[in-house]
Design a protein around this motif. Sequence first.
Motif, PDB file in Angstrom:
ATOM      1  N   VAL A 187      20.595 -10.116 -17.083  1.00 20.39           N
ATOM      2  CA  VAL A 187      20.597  -8.712 -16.689  1.00 20.39           C
ATOM      3  C   VAL A 187      21.988  -8.261 -16.257  1.00 20.39           C
ATOM      4  CG1 VAL A 187      18.198  -8.845 -15.917  1.00 20.39           C
ATOM      5  CG2 VAL A 187      20.043  -9.197 -14.259  1.00 20.39           C
ATOM      6  N   SER A 188      22.166  -6.953 -16.287  1.00 20.06           N
ATOM      7  CA  SER A 188      23.316  -6.303 -15.655  1.00 20.06           C
ATOM      8  C   SER A 188      22.781  -5.290 -14.650  1.00 20.06           C
ATOM      9  CB  SER A 188      24.203  -5.602 -16.687  1.00 20.06           C
ATOM     10  OG  SER A 188      24.860  -6.536 -17.517  1.00 20.06           O
ATOM     11  N   ILE A 189      23.573  -5.017 -13.615  1.00 21.01           N
ATOM     12  CA  ILE A 189      23.246  -3.988 -12.643  1.00 21.01           C
ATOM     13  C   ILE A 189      24.329  -2.909 -12.744  1.00 21.01           C
ATOM     14  CG2 ILE A 189      22.861  -3.412 -10.217  1.00 21.01           C
ATOM     15  CD1 ILE A 189      20.761  -5.300 -11.173  1.00 21.01           C
ATOM     16  N   TYR A 190      23.895  -1.660 -12.893  1.00 21.45           N
ATOM     17  CA  TYR A 190      24.833  -0.540 -13.016  1.00 21.45           C
ATOM     18  C   TYR A 190      24.742   0.361 -11.791  1.00 21.45           C
ATOM     19  CZ  TYR A 190      25.876  -1.528 -17.925  1.00 21.45           C
ATOM     20  OH  TYR A 190      26.310  -2.108 -19.087  1.00 21.45           O
ATOM     21  N   LEU A 191      25.897   0.784 -11.303  1.00 26.63           N
ATOM     22  CA  LEU A 191      25.991   1.757 -10.227  1.00 26.63           C
ATOM     23  C   LEU A 191      26.752   2.963 -10.756  1.00 26.63           C
ATOM     24  CD1 LEU A 191      25.554   2.423  -7.169  1.00 26.63           C
ATOM     25  CD2 LEU A 191      27.864   1.523  -6.795  1.00 26.63           C
ATOM     26  N   ASN A 192      26.073   4.106 -10.795  1.00 22.86           N
ATOM     27  CA  ASN A 192      26.676   5.330 -11.327  1.00 22.86           C
ATOM     28  C   ASN A 192      27.227   5.139 -12.743  1.00 22.86           C
ATOM     29  OD1 ASN A 192      26.131   6.667  -8.870  1.00 22.86           O
ATOM     30  ND2 ASN A 192      28.036   5.889  -7.981  1.00 22.86           N
ATOM     31  N   GLY A 193      26.490   4.355 -13.528  1.00 26.05           N
ATOM     32  CA  GLY A 193      26.862   4.138 -14.921  1.00 26.05           C
ATOM     33  C   GLY A 193      27.930   3.096 -15.151  1.00 26.05           C
ATOM     34  N   LYS A 217      27.710  11.676  -2.714  1.00 29.35           N
ATOM     35  CA  LYS A 217      26.609  12.005  -3.631  1.00 29.35           C
ATOM     36  C   LYS A 217      25.545  10.922  -3.572  1.00 29.35           C
ATOM     37  CE  LYS A 217      28.217   9.688  -7.822  1.00 29.35           C
ATOM     38  NZ  LYS A 217      28.493   9.863  -9.259  1.00 29.35           N
ATOM     39  N   SER A 218      24.424  11.180  -4.236  1.00 28.20           N
ATOM     40  CA  SER A 218      23.390  10.167  -4.416  1.00 28.20           C
ATOM     41  C   SER A 218      23.819   9.229  -5.537  1.00 28.20           C
ATOM     42  CB  SER A 218      22.049  10.815  -4.767  1.00 28.20           C
ATOM     43  OG  SER A 218      21.553  11.559  -3.677  1.00 28.20           O
ATOM     44  N   ASN A 219      23.829   7.938  -5.255  1.00 32.94           N
ATOM     45  CA  ASN A 219      24.266   6.935  -6.213  1.00 32.94           C
ATOM     46  C   ASN A 219      23.055   6.358  -6.941  1.00 32.94           C
ATOM     47  OD1 ASN A 219      27.353   6.147  -5.240  1.00 32.94           O
ATOM     48  ND2 ASN A 219      26.065   6.897  -3.579  1.00 32.94           N
ATOM     49  N   ASP A 220      23.146   6.291  -8.264  1.00 40.24           N
ATOM     50  CA  ASP A 220      22.038   5.694  -9.002  1.00 40.24           C
ATOM     51  C   ASP A 220      22.352   4.237  -9.341  1.00 40.24           C
ATOM     52  OD1 ASP A 220      23.982   6.617 -10.866  1.00 40.24           O
ATOM     53  OD2 ASP A 220      22.522   6.473 -12.487  1.00 40.24           O
ATOM     54  N   LEU A 221      21.431   3.368  -8.978  1.00 38.74           N
ATOM     55  CA  LEU A 221      21.556   1.928  -9.210  1.00 38.74           C
ATOM     56  C   LEU A 221      20.400   1.528 -10.116  1.00 38.74           C
ATOM     57  CD1 LEU A 221      23.124  -0.715  -7.998  1.00 38.74           C
ATOM     58  CD2 LEU A 221      20.982  -1.027  -6.765  1.00 38.74           C
ATOM     59  N   PHE A 222      20.715   0.941 -11.280  1.00 37.44           N
ATOM     60  CA  PHE A 222      19.620   0.589 -12.178  1.00 37.44           C
ATOM     61  C   PHE A 222      19.834  -0.769 -12.841  1.00 37.44           C
ATOM     62  CE2 PHE A 222      22.489   3.210 -14.756  1.00 37.44           C
ATOM     63  CZ  PHE A 222      22.607   2.500 -15.940  1.00 37.44           C
ATOM     64  N   LEU A 223      18.712  -1.334 -13.278  1.00 37.60           N
ATOM     65  CA  LEU A 223      18.671  -2.666 -13.901  1.00 37.60           C
ATOM     66  C   LEU A 223      18.667  -2.517 -15.406  1.00 37.60           C
ATOM     67  CD1 LEU A 223      18.143  -5.794 -13.690  1.00 37.60           C
ATOM     68  CD2 LEU A 223      15.711  -5.218 -13.781  1.00 37.60           C
ATOM     69  N   GLN A 256      13.658  -0.975 -23.799  1.00 30.93           N
ATOM     70  CA  GLN A 256      13.524   0.470 -23.997  1.00 30.93           C
ATOM     71  C   GLN A 256      13.683   1.277 -22.707  1.00 30.93           C
ATOM     72  OE1 GLN A 256      10.953  -1.590 -25.604  1.00 30.93           O
ATOM     73  NE2 GLN A 256      12.387  -1.555 -27.322  1.00 30.93           N
ATOM     74  N   SER A 257      13.558   0.635 -21.555  1.00 28.76           N
ATOM     75  CA  SER A 257      13.581   1.383 -20.303  1.00 28.76           C
ATOM     76  C   SER A 257      14.209   0.568 -19.173  1.00 28.76           C
ATOM     77  CB  SER A 257      12.163   1.799 -19.906  1.00 28.76           C
ATOM     78  OG  SER A 257      11.345   0.664 -19.689  1.00 28.76           O
ATOM     79  N   CYS A 258      14.672   1.300 -18.143  1.00 26.40           N
ATOM     80  CA  CYS A 258      15.289   0.680 -16.969  1.00 26.40           C
ATOM     81  C   CYS A 258      14.731   1.350 -15.719  1.00 26.40           C
ATOM     82  CB  CYS A 258      16.809   0.866 -16.982  1.00 26.40           C
ATOM     83  SG  CYS A 258      17.651   0.339 -18.489  1.00 26.40           S
ATOM     84  N   GLU A 259      14.443   0.561 -14.691  1.00 26.02           N
ATOM     85  CA  GLU A 259      14.059   1.127 -13.404  1.00 26.02           C
ATOM     86  C   GLU A 259      15.302   1.277 -12.528  1.00 26.02           C
ATOM     87  OE1 GLU A 259       9.373   0.083 -12.741  1.00 26.02           O
ATOM     88  OE2 GLU A 259      10.865  -1.052 -11.609  1.00 26.02           O
ATOM     89  N   ALA A 260      15.275   2.321 -11.690  1.00 24.58           N
ATOM     90  CA  ALA A 260      16.453   2.653 -10.892  1.00 24.58           C
ATOM     91  C   ALA A 260      16.040   3.124  -9.503  1.00 24.58           C
ATOM     92  CB  ALA A 260      17.275   3.741 -11.593  1.00 24.58           C
ATOM     93  N   VAL A 261      17.017   3.132  -8.590  1.00 25.88           N
ATOM     94  CA  VAL A 261      16.844   3.745  -7.268  1.00 25.88           C
ATOM     95  C   VAL A 261      18.024   4.646  -7.012  1.00 25.88           C
ATOM     96  CG1 VAL A 261      15.464   1.859  -6.303  1.00 25.88           C
ATOM     97  CG2 VAL A 261      17.964   1.763  -6.142  1.00 25.88           C
ATOM     98  N   LEU A 262      17.815   5.658  -6.157  1.00 23.20           N
ATOM     99  CA  LEU A 262      18.896   6.517  -5.700  1.00 23.20           C
ATOM    100  C   LEU A 262      19.304   6.084  -4.307  1.00 23.20           C
ATOM    101  CD1 LEU A 262      17.873  10.111  -6.824  1.00 23.20           C
ATOM    102  CD2 LEU A 262      19.787   8.762  -7.658  1.00 23.20           C
ATOM    103  N   ILE A 263      20.605   5.933  -4.067  1.00 22.33           N
ATOM    104  CA  ILE A 263      21.114   5.478  -2.782  1.00 22.33           C
ATOM    105  C   ILE A 263      22.126   6.490  -2.250  1.00 22.33           C
ATOM    106  CG2 ILE A 263      22.179   3.588  -1.518  1.00 22.33           C
ATOM    107  CD1 ILE A 263      21.515   1.759  -3.842  1.00 22.33           C
ATOM    108  N   SER A 264      21.943   6.942  -1.030  1.00 24.93           N
ATOM    109  CA  SER A 264      22.865   7.876  -0.408  1.00 24.93           C
ATOM    110  C   SER A 264      23.376   7.312   0.910  1.00 24.93           C
ATOM    111  CB  SER A 264      22.204   9.235  -0.176  1.00 24.93           C
ATOM    112  OG  SER A 264      21.044   9.104   0.628  1.00 24.93           O
ATOM    113  N   VAL A 265      24.478   7.865   1.396  1.00 24.44           N
ATOM    114  CA  VAL A 265      25.097   7.444   2.661  1.00 24.44           C
ATOM    115  C   VAL A 265      24.884   8.557   3.682  1.00 24.44           C
ATOM    116  CG1 VAL A 265      27.207   6.713   3.791  1.00 24.44           C
ATOM    117  CG2 VAL A 265      26.811   6.111   1.392  1.00 24.44           C
ATOM    118  N   ARG A 266      24.417   8.201   4.876  1.00 28.04           N
ATOM    119  CA  ARG A 266      24.188   9.194   5.935  1.00 28.04           C
ATOM    120  C   ARG A 266      25.495   9.818   6.402  1.00 28.04           C
ATOM    121  NH1 ARG A 266      19.826   6.091   9.873  1.00 28.04           N
ATOM    122  NH2 ARG A 266      18.059   6.215   8.465  1.00 28.04           N
TER     123      ARG A 266
END
Length: 266
Positions: A187-193, A217-223, A256-266
């Motif tokens: 696998v690879s892990i992508y942060l903001n593409g 901004k909200s950062n997208d992290l996906f598998l 065909q698909s990847c699951e992701a989360v959105l991560i933000s900083v307070r």
Amino acid sequence: MRAQDNMSTVRSQINITNPTQSTVWNIPEKITLEWNTVAIDTSKSIRFFLVRNEMVVQELGSFKNDGFENGIDLAKNIGSGDRYQVVAIELFPDDKFKIAKRATPFFSIVNKMSDERREKQRLANAIPTKKQKTPSQKNLLTPSQTKPVKRETFEGRKISYTKELEFNSENITLKIWDHGRQDGDIVSIYLNGISVVSKYYLTYSKKEFSVKLDPKKSNDLFLYAHNLGNSPPNTVSVEITDGTKSENIILNSDLQSCEAVLISVR
């Protein structure tokens, strides 16, 4: 009976005899693998990976356990260097908690074509170019365009967001490991593409990576799955922490698909 009992408890082993520390592979020449095993039947298979700095560069293939395989092509984009290893892993072991695995000493790869392309690109990048904005190009960004937008696809794969997380610091640590059976997931892990973990072979052991978030901004992290292992989909356990707060999530991915989360900083 005692002799048979002793044989049945012998732990499986893999010994790679080629490549060795003195080996130099030249791309685009085809390469050869040689090995021998202990307590692994010849009807079974061994999977081989080319690795650099603990990251999978190329899956060389899965081959019947006959100790020899030749005519293997290396990817043409592999760079020259002397920190390469071949890793061999037993497939479908009798004891899944004692999987035979062996890595070679470091050896070298020479890819003159890749080196020449990189040098041409370096020279091209060194030449400064100026692009003048035309009046029609100026001030095209509106406030709405600066808002974070959820990524819908990546390289033709659908992105599905499963959770939104919030941390106190932009500096976070990721720990990843195989969730479920260790079956060859890469696998690879992508942060903001952008790849922050590249072509990593998942095991039960936690692997730690440091990542910096964009606090604005909200950062997208996906598998992103590079294969499906033996039990699709690829499933990875992820622990995310900023030193004071920790979140544990599970991400799935197929071809065909990847699951992701959105991560933000307070």
